[in-house]
Motif scaffolding. Sequence first.
Motif, PDB file in Angstrom:
ATOM      1  N   MET A  88       0.847  -1.184   0.000  1.00  0.00           N
ATOM      2  CA  MET A  88       0.000   0.000   0.000  1.00  0.00           C
ATOM      3  C   MET A  88       0.884   1.236   0.000  1.00  0.00           C
ATOM      4  O   MET A  88       1.855   1.319   0.749  1.00  0.00           O
ATOM      5  CB  MET A  88      -0.935  -0.001   1.209  1.00  0.00           C
ATOM      6  CG  MET A  88      -2.056   1.025   1.108  1.00  0.00           C
ATOM      7  SD  MET A  88      -3.240   0.957   2.492  1.00  0.00           S
ATOM      8  CE  MET A  88      -4.130  -0.555   2.124  1.00  0.00           C
ATOM      9  N   PHE A  89       0.556   2.162  -0.871  1.00  0.00           N
ATOM     10  CA  PHE A  89       1.288   3.432  -0.978  1.00  0.00           C
ATOM     11  C   PHE A  89       0.233   4.538  -0.970  1.00  0.00           C
ATOM     12  O   PHE A  89      -0.504   4.709  -1.939  1.00  0.00           O
ATOM     13  CB  PHE A  89       2.119   3.440  -2.267  1.00  0.00           C
ATOM     14  CG  PHE A  89       2.787   4.754  -2.592  1.00  0.00           C
ATOM     15  CD1 PHE A  89       3.084   5.696  -1.615  1.00  0.00           C
ATOM     16  CD2 PHE A  89       3.146   5.041  -3.902  1.00  0.00           C
ATOM     17  CE1 PHE A  89       3.707   6.897  -1.930  1.00  0.00           C
ATOM     18  CE2 PHE A  89       3.772   6.233  -4.240  1.00  0.00           C
ATOM     19  CZ  PHE A  89       4.045   7.171  -3.244  1.00  0.00           C
ATOM     20  N   ILE A  90       0.167   5.269   0.135  1.00  0.00           N
ATOM     21  CA  ILE A  90      -0.790   6.369   0.275  1.00  0.00           C
ATOM     22  C   ILE A  90       0.025   7.662   0.249  1.00  0.00           C
ATOM     23  O   ILE A  90       0.665   8.027   1.230  1.00  0.00           O
ATOM     24  CB  ILE A  90      -1.608   6.261   1.572  1.00  0.00           C
ATOM     25  CG1 ILE A  90      -2.238   4.859   1.681  1.00  0.00           C
ATOM     26  CG2 ILE A  90      -2.656   7.357   1.613  1.00  0.00           C
ATOM     27  CD1 ILE A  90      -3.196   4.503   0.568  1.00  0.00           C
ATOM     28  N   GLU A  91      -0.018   8.334  -0.888  1.00  0.00           N
ATOM     29  CA  GLU A  91       0.829   9.503  -1.132  1.00  0.00           C
ATOM     30  C   GLU A  91       0.329  10.730  -0.368  1.00  0.00           C
ATOM     31  O   GLU A  91      -0.860  10.832  -0.055  1.00  0.00           O
ATOM     32  CB  GLU A  91       0.851   9.807  -2.636  1.00  0.00           C
ATOM     33  CG  GLU A  91       1.876  10.848  -3.039  1.00  0.00           C
ATOM     34  CD  GLU A  91       1.733  11.289  -4.490  1.00  0.00           C
ATOM     35  OE1 GLU A  91       2.484  12.193  -4.896  1.00  0.00           O
ATOM     36  OE2 GLU A  91       0.881  10.727  -5.204  1.00  0.00           O
ATOM     37  N   GLY A  92       1.240  11.681  -0.099  1.00  0.00           N
ATOM     38  CA  GLY A  92       0.877  12.885   0.638  1.00  0.00           C
ATOM     39  C   GLY A  92       1.008  14.171  -0.130  1.00  0.00           C
ATOM     40  O   GLY A  92       0.902  15.253   0.473  1.00  0.00           O
ATOM     41  N   GLU A  93       1.227  14.105  -1.450  1.00  0.00           N
ATOM     42  CA  GLU A  93       1.401  15.361  -2.195  1.00  0.00           C
ATOM     43  C   GLU A  93       0.889  15.266  -3.636  1.00  0.00           C
ATOM     44  O   GLU A  93       1.358  15.991  -4.509  1.00  0.00           O
ATOM     45  CB  GLU A  93       2.871  15.779  -2.192  1.00  0.00           C
ATOM     46  CG  GLU A  93       3.813  14.749  -2.800  1.00  0.00           C
ATOM     47  CD  GLU A  93       5.276  15.146  -2.709  1.00  0.00           C
ATOM     48  OE1 GLU A  93       5.608  16.105  -2.003  1.00  0.00           O
ATOM     49  OE2 GLU A  93       6.086  14.479  -3.381  1.00  0.00           O
ATOM     50  N   GLU A  94      -0.098  14.423  -3.874  1.00  0.00           N
ATOM     51  CA  GLU A  94      -0.610  14.284  -5.238  1.00  0.00           C
ATOM     52  C   GLU A  94      -1.197  15.594  -5.746  1.00  0.00           C
ATOM     53  O   GLU A  94      -1.010  15.964  -6.907  1.00  0.00           O
ATOM     54  CB  GLU A  94      -1.669  13.181  -5.287  1.00  0.00           C
ATOM     55  CG  GLU A  94      -2.040  12.734  -6.701  1.00  0.00           C
ATOM     56  CD  GLU A  94      -3.153  13.568  -7.327  1.00  0.00           C
ATOM     57  OE1 GLU A  94      -3.337  13.483  -8.560  1.00  0.00           O
ATOM     58  OE2 GLU A  94      -3.833  14.307  -6.579  1.00  0.00           O
TER      59      GLU A  94
ATOM     60  N   TYR B  34      -0.273  18.454  -5.000  1.00  0.00           N
ATOM     61  CA  TYR B  34       0.786  19.455  -5.117  1.00  0.00           C
ATOM     62  C   TYR B  34       1.856  19.024  -6.120  1.00  0.00           C
ATOM     63  O   TYR B  34       2.989  19.491  -6.086  1.00  0.00           O
ATOM     64  CB  TYR B  34       1.401  19.735  -3.748  1.00  0.00           C
ATOM     65  CG  TYR B  34       2.316  20.934  -3.707  1.00  0.00           C
ATOM     66  CD1 TYR B  34       1.867  22.186  -4.107  1.00  0.00           C
ATOM     67  CD2 TYR B  34       3.629  20.813  -3.269  1.00  0.00           C
ATOM     68  CE1 TYR B  34       2.704  23.288  -4.078  1.00  0.00           C
ATOM     69  CE2 TYR B  34       4.476  21.910  -3.236  1.00  0.00           C
ATOM     70  CZ  TYR B  34       4.009  23.145  -3.639  1.00  0.00           C
ATOM     71  OH  TYR B  34       4.841  24.234  -3.621  1.00  0.00           O
ATOM     72  N   GLY B  35       1.497  18.104  -7.022  1.00  0.00           N
ATOM     73  CA  GLY B  35       2.388  17.786  -8.124  1.00  0.00           C
ATOM     74  C   GLY B  35       3.206  16.527  -7.993  1.00  0.00           C
ATOM     75  O   GLY B  35       4.033  16.240  -8.866  1.00  0.00           O
ATOM     76  N   SER B  36       3.019  15.757  -6.903  1.00  0.00           N
ATOM     77  CA  SER B  36       3.753  14.480  -6.751  1.00  0.00           C
ATOM     78  C   SER B  36       5.251  14.676  -6.992  1.00  0.00           C
ATOM     79  O   SER B  36       5.895  13.906  -7.699  1.00  0.00           O
ATOM     80  CB  SER B  36       3.187  13.418  -7.703  1.00  0.00           C
ATOM     81  OG  SER B  36       1.845  13.132  -7.408  1.00  0.00           O
ATOM     82  N   ARG B  37       5.817  15.706  -6.376  1.00  0.00           N
ATOM     83  CA  ARG B  37       7.193  16.086  -6.688  1.00  0.00           C
ATOM     84  C   ARG B  37       8.217  15.024  -6.307  1.00  0.00           C
ATOM     85  O   ARG B  37       9.265  14.912  -6.936  1.00  0.00           O
ATOM     86  CB  ARG B  37       7.531  17.408  -6.006  1.00  0.00           C
ATOM     87  CG  ARG B  37       6.657  18.582  -6.457  1.00  0.00           C
ATOM     88  CD  ARG B  37       6.974  19.833  -5.656  1.00  0.00           C
ATOM     89  NE  ARG B  37       6.796  19.596  -4.230  1.00  0.00           N
ATOM     90  CZ  ARG B  37       7.377  20.324  -3.272  1.00  0.00           C
ATOM     91  NH1 ARG B  37       8.170  21.331  -3.600  1.00  0.00           N
ATOM     92  NH2 ARG B  37       7.157  20.051  -2.000  1.00  0.00           N
ATOM     93  N   SER B  38       7.928  14.236  -5.273  1.00  0.00           N
ATOM     94  CA  SER B  38       8.878  13.208  -4.848  1.00  0.00           C
ATOM     95  C   SER B  38       8.431  11.805  -5.239  1.00  0.00           C
ATOM     96  O   SER B  38       9.040  10.820  -4.813  1.00  0.00           O
ATOM     97  CB  SER B  38       9.086  13.280  -3.326  1.00  0.00           C
ATOM     98  OG  SER B  38       7.894  12.956  -2.632  1.00  0.00           O
ATOM     99  N   PHE B  39       7.384  11.707  -6.058  1.00  0.00           N
ATOM    100  CA  PHE B  39       6.777  10.414  -6.369  1.00  0.00           C
ATOM    101  C   PHE B  39       7.778   9.457  -7.005  1.00  0.00           C
ATOM    102  O   PHE B  39       7.949   8.315  -6.564  1.00  0.00           O
ATOM    103  CB  PHE B  39       5.579  10.617  -7.295  1.00  0.00           C
ATOM    104  CG  PHE B  39       4.774   9.374  -7.541  1.00  0.00           C
ATOM    105  CD1 PHE B  39       3.662   9.094  -6.782  1.00  0.00           C
ATOM    106  CD2 PHE B  39       5.127   8.472  -8.542  1.00  0.00           C
ATOM    107  CE1 PHE B  39       2.908   7.953  -7.003  1.00  0.00           C
ATOM    108  CE2 PHE B  39       4.385   7.329  -8.767  1.00  0.00           C
ATOM    109  CZ  PHE B  39       3.272   7.071  -7.998  1.00  0.00           C
ATOM    110  N   GLY B  40       8.444   9.917  -8.079  1.00  0.00           N
ATOM    111  CA  GLY B  40       9.390   9.039  -8.774  1.00  0.00           C
ATOM    112  C   GLY B  40      10.508   8.574  -7.877  1.00  0.00           C
ATOM    113  O   GLY B  40      10.913   7.401  -7.912  1.00  0.00           O
TER     114      GLY B  40
END
Length: 464
Positions: free
Chosen positions: A163-169, A171-177
Motif C-alpha cells: 500500500m502506498f498512500i501519497e501525501g502530495e498528489e 501538489y504535483g507528486s514532486r517526490s513520487f518518482g
Amino acid sequence: MTLDLSRQDAVREAASAGIPTALADLGALVRIPSIAWPAFDQSAVVRSAEAVAELVRGTGVFDRVEVARAGIPGTDEVGQPAVLASRAARNGRPTVLLYAHHDVQPPGDDELWESPPFEPTVRDGRLYGRGAADDKAGVMAHVAAVRAVNEALGDDLDLGIAMFIEGEEEYGSRSFGQFLSDHADVLRSDVIVVADSGNWDERTPALTVSLRGNARFTLTVRTLDHASHSGMLGGAVPDAMLATVKLLATLWDDDGAVAVEGLHERDAETPAYDEQTLRAESGLLDGVSPIGRGTILSRMWNKPSITITGMDATSVEAASNTLAPQARVVISARVAPGQKAEEAFAAIEAHLRAHAPFGAHLEFADVDCGDAFLVDTSGYAVEDVRAAFADGYGVESVDVGVGGSIPFIADLVAEFPGAQILVTGVEDPHSRAHSPNESLHLDTFRNAVVSEALLLARLNARSA
C-alpha cells in the motif's frame, strides 16, 4: 483457482458490514486539513499520514507499516509524508499494490460551501467535505477492502499486498518518482490499483482505460520596461494586457476548439453522452453553449484542451489609468492519449512565440509535463476487476476515458513495466472534486468497497 461462491458471499458480507466503520474513519480523516501546499499548515499533512498509518496497521494484515518521505530530485527538499505498507505473498500468489493519496486541495472560498469544508456532513445520501471523495474515500476503500478480505479469508489470505498512500498528489507528486525508486523492492507488484478516478454515474462503475496528459506552465508577457499613463500614451503604446489578450485568443478557433498546430487527437469511439447530461454535470449556464467539435466525450477524452487557470494583472480594486508593463498567466493544457506531453508543450510554445502581437516579449517558466496513459486491457486483472464490479455494483462496468490527468502513472509504468495497472475510483459526476461542496455518494462508496474486496479475493485465488 477460482473464487468459490461461499467465499465470495463471505467477502461481500464482510465488506458490507464494515461500511459504517469505514465511513466513521473517513469522517475523521476529512477533519484533518491535509493540504500539501506550503502556504498551509504542514503539520496537518503529518497528522493525516499518521492517522492513515494507524488505520492501515489496524487491519492486522501488514508485516510493515511506516510513514516515509523521499527527496525531491534537483533540490535539497524532501516530499510530504506518505504511508508505506507491505506483506509478502505466500503459496505462489500474486502481489497487488494499492495506491491513493491523503492530501487534499485547498477549500477555496468558505462562503461557497454549504457546510464547513473540514466538517464531514451527510445530506441527501452524500457525505460533504474536502477530501470526502478526492481522495480520502480512495484511502478508505483500500483499508475497508483489506479489512474485509482478512476477516472473510483469514489464514487463506495468501495475496501479497503493498500500500502506498501519497501525501502530495494535489501538489504535483514532486517526490513520487524518487519514492518509487527508494522503495522499489517493497512496491514491486503484479497488479496496481490506483483508486483516484471516477465512475460513469452513481450506480454504474467505470474502469478508466485512458487519461489525457498534461502540460502546465507560466507565461509572462512584457511590452514595456515601466508603467505609463494610459491617457497620455494609450493608442500608440501596446500594454501587456492588450498583448496578452490578443495572444491568448489565438489558442482557440471560433468554436472554442484548440487551434494549435502540432497537437494531436486520438481516434476512438465514445459511449453515448448528450448535451443535457453535460449541462447537468457541469453546471453550464442557460444560453452558454458547449465548445469544440465532435462527440462531447471525444472532446473531453481524446482531444487536446487549453485552459487559463490563473492570471496576475492589476486587480479591479487597484485599477488606475496605467499601461501595464507585464502580465502573467498560468496555462494548463490537456494532451490527447498518444502524444508525449513535452511534444505538446513544444507545439504550444512555438505557437505562442509565432503569434506574439506587437513583438511582445515572452518568458516561459515552471513547466510541468505528464504523459497520457492507455490501459492494456488484455490482462487477467482487467477481467477480474470487471467481474468484481459486476458483482459489487450489480451492473456491468463501463470502460471510460478521463479528461483529467494522473501524471504519476507514467512513473509507475517506468518503474514497474510488467505490472497491470487498474485505474478505479469512488467519485461520480456530481462529486465536485477540487470544487466547493465536494461530496461522496454513500451508495457508490459502499459498492466500491465491496467491489475492491471481491477483486482482492479473486486475485488471492490466482497464481502469480
